[in-house]
Design an enzyme around this catalytic site. Structure first.
Site, PDB file in Angstrom:
ATOM      1  N   ASN A   1      29.528  23.943  12.410  1.00  0.00           N
ATOM      2  CA  ASN A   1      30.367  24.439  11.312  1.00  0.00           C
ATOM      3  C   ASN A   1      30.175  23.572  10.081  1.00  0.00           C
ATOM      4  O   ASN A   1      29.002  23.314   9.720  1.00  0.00           O
ATOM      5  CB  ASN A   1      31.818  24.714  11.722  1.00  0.00           C
ATOM      6  CG  ASN A   1      32.597  23.593  12.352  1.00  0.00           C
ATOM      7  OD1 ASN A   1      32.336  23.221  13.477  1.00  0.00           O
ATOM      8  ND2 ASN A   1      33.582  23.053  11.664  1.00  0.00           N
ATOM      9  N   ASP A   2      31.204  23.150   9.410  1.00  0.00           N
ATOM     10  CA  ASP A   2      31.128  22.572   8.055  1.00  0.00           C
ATOM     11  C   ASP A   2      29.933  21.665   7.748  1.00  0.00           C
ATOM     12  O   ASP A   2      29.592  20.799   8.552  1.00  0.00           O
ATOM     13  CB  ASP A   2      32.343  21.666   7.798  1.00  0.00           C
ATOM     14  CG  ASP A   2      33.647  22.258   8.242  1.00  0.00           C
ATOM     15  OD1 ASP A   2      33.669  23.420   8.637  1.00  0.00           O
ATOM     16  OD2 ASP A   2      34.652  21.535   8.186  1.00  0.00           O
TER      17      ASP A   2
END
Ligand code: FRU
Length: 488
Positions: A37-38
């Protein structure tokens, strides 16, 4: 190197070789194997761009967070590196959450959120999110014995110690500053500011900005703060927002506030927020400033609420193309970094083509493309473009000229779950032509409207055979088409 990090690196090495490269995007960062993710620690260090990311190599779902790592010379061609952080200490055993990077005395310093548990007086267990650092050389990173360097106990009483994450650091003069995402006791998102002379001892300065209207979410994740073209910008990703007409959607959004920052008082007078991206898959953006002065943004190309992945795929999650930011006419403009142009091959230029009914051009097709379509003001109400199209699949972009709105619809892109597939946004009124630049890279489509005034980012999971592009119009429109293949 800890056992946990060694295990992750060995697993990644063995498993990623089993994934065919043609399954992955050609010029976007993607999960080597498992879940990402991020974007984290996006920074220039010793002549290269480093990108770290939230990483769980073992499954295609979120799990105890590691930091994966990629490097690039030009932000288009990326090299995968061994992971750098694993949850292997008491203070981060529940995960090494998002954070950023800065250079100090020649070292590359990562600042991240260490997630752990504490036992309360009544015996119950509560989560704690504290800020930690690791020093490295671009390849190997060692956690500081001083960790955690910022704890929730340094916050004013009204601030959450449980939701206190995603530090973004920068240096100004002799001082380091850092903002962290947080929420207050009224469940309103905010960001808090700290300062330091040495990255190890920090002082709480102030709550730099908050959800004062109550409409901008309960927790502000992944904040970023920077100056660009004479204005300051706060970026954050608020959770649990309610939709506001065409500007914001329900749930997790990514927004920016332009404003005035007083550097001595640490006050930030912010304007109303705007959306950073109007597509279906964009979250947790982070920026960095390059030595040549450009401010570049990259984001996670997925939404927490929608999972668009072909059945059986062993990797999940991609990053957007790095985008150069500019501030003009009261808006943040985003455009693909210039470096992409070096990879454009086989140009095809079609001028003044009349579109009436449904039209395809033999030479305009493909799934790794830089495609610009300029729609001139003809006689029509609706104009439609279908990408990654064949008899079975399509992703549609429809322009409603009367309402001055556009819609992206990926219902038929190949998803087998009932996830969000349509989004509508308002285009800027009063333009003679509408300019749509699409960047396609196998499993994604990023649309840059009117030279980056708006961006619409969408993941698809369409088999590669679906490579047609179909133009249609309910009246008569004139278009100019410019198409390049991207060959990396
Ligand atoms: C945002 C986020 C961050 C957190 C990370 C955990 O997508 O929830 O706030 O640090 O993901 O993976």
């Amino acid at each position: 190197m800890s056992i946990e990090l060694k295990k992750a690196n060995e697993y990644e090495k063995a498993e990623q070789e089993k994934i065919p490269v043609e399954e992955k995007p050609a010029f976007h960062v993607a999960a080597p194997v498992g879940w990402i993710n991020d974007p984290n620690g996006f920074s220039w260090y010793q002549g290269q761009i480093h990108l770290f990311y939230q990483y769980h190599p073992y499954t295609t779902e979120w799990g105890p967070m590691h930091w994966g790592h990629s490097v690039s010379d030009d932000m288009i061609h990326w090299k995968n590196m061994p992971s750098v952080l694993a949850p292997d200490q008491e203070y981060d055993k529940r995960g090494c959450f998002s954070g950023s990077a800065v250079e100090k005395d020649g070292k590359h310093v990562l600042i991240y959120t260490g997630v752990s548990n504490v036992q309360m007086e009544n015996g119950s267990i509560q989560e704690r999110q504290n800020q930690c650092i690791a020093y490295g050389d671009g390849e190997i990173y060692v956690k500081s014995p001083q960790n955690p360097v910022i704890t929730g106990d340094m916050l004013p009483a009204d601030c959450s110690k449980i939701d206190f994450r995603d530090p973004k650091v920068w240096k100004k003069g002799e001082n380091y500053y850092l903002i962290v995402g947080n929420k207050n006791s009224e469940q309103k998102g905010q960001v808090v500011l700290f300062s330091s002379k040495n990255l190890e001892k920090w002082k709480f300065e102030t709550v730099l900005a908050e959800n004062s209207t109550g409409q901008i979410g309960t927790m502000w994740e992944c904040p970023d703060f920077f100056e660009l073209d004479g204005t300051h910008f706060l970026i954050c990703s608020p959770q649990n927002m309610k939709a506001q007409k065409y500007e914001f959607h329900n749930g997790n959004n990514s927004v920016y506030f332009a404003g005035k920052y007083n550097e001595t008082e640490h006050t930030f007078q912010k304007e109303a927020p705007k959306s950073l991206d109007y597509g279906l898959d964009f979250y947790a953006p982070q920026t960095t400033k390059l030595p040549d002065g450009r401010r570049i943004l990259i984001a996670w190309m997925k939404s927490w609420d929608a999972c668009v992945i072909p059945d059986g795929q062993k990797w999940q999650g991609m990053m957007t193309l790095p985008r150069e930011l500019r501030y003009m006419n009261g808006r943040l403009y985003q455009n693909p970094v210039e470096e992409l142009k070096q990879y454009r091959k086989n140009p095809c230029c079609l001028k003044d083509q009349e579109i009436s009914g449904t039209v395809q051009f033999d030479e305009v097709r493909g799934r790794m493309l830089d495609l610009t379509v300029e729609i001139e003001n003809g006689q029509f109400d609706e104009f439609c473009l279908e990408l990654a199209h064949n008899m079975e699949y399509t992703t549609t972009y429809t322009y409603n000229r009367k309402k001055q709105i556009m819609e992206v619809d990926r219902t038929c892109c190949g998803v087998t779950k009932d996830v969000i597939c349509r989004r509508i946004w308002k285009v800027t009124e009063g333009k003679e032509t509408l300019k749509l630049r699409f960047i396609l890279d196998r499993q994604s489509i990023e649309l840059f409207v009117n030279d980056g005034e708006q961006v619409v980012t969408t993941a698809i999971c369409t088999p590669m055979e679906a490579d047609e592009i179909v133009f249609s119009c309910d009246g008569k429109a004139k278009v100019n088409v410019e198409k390049y293949e991207i060959v990396v």
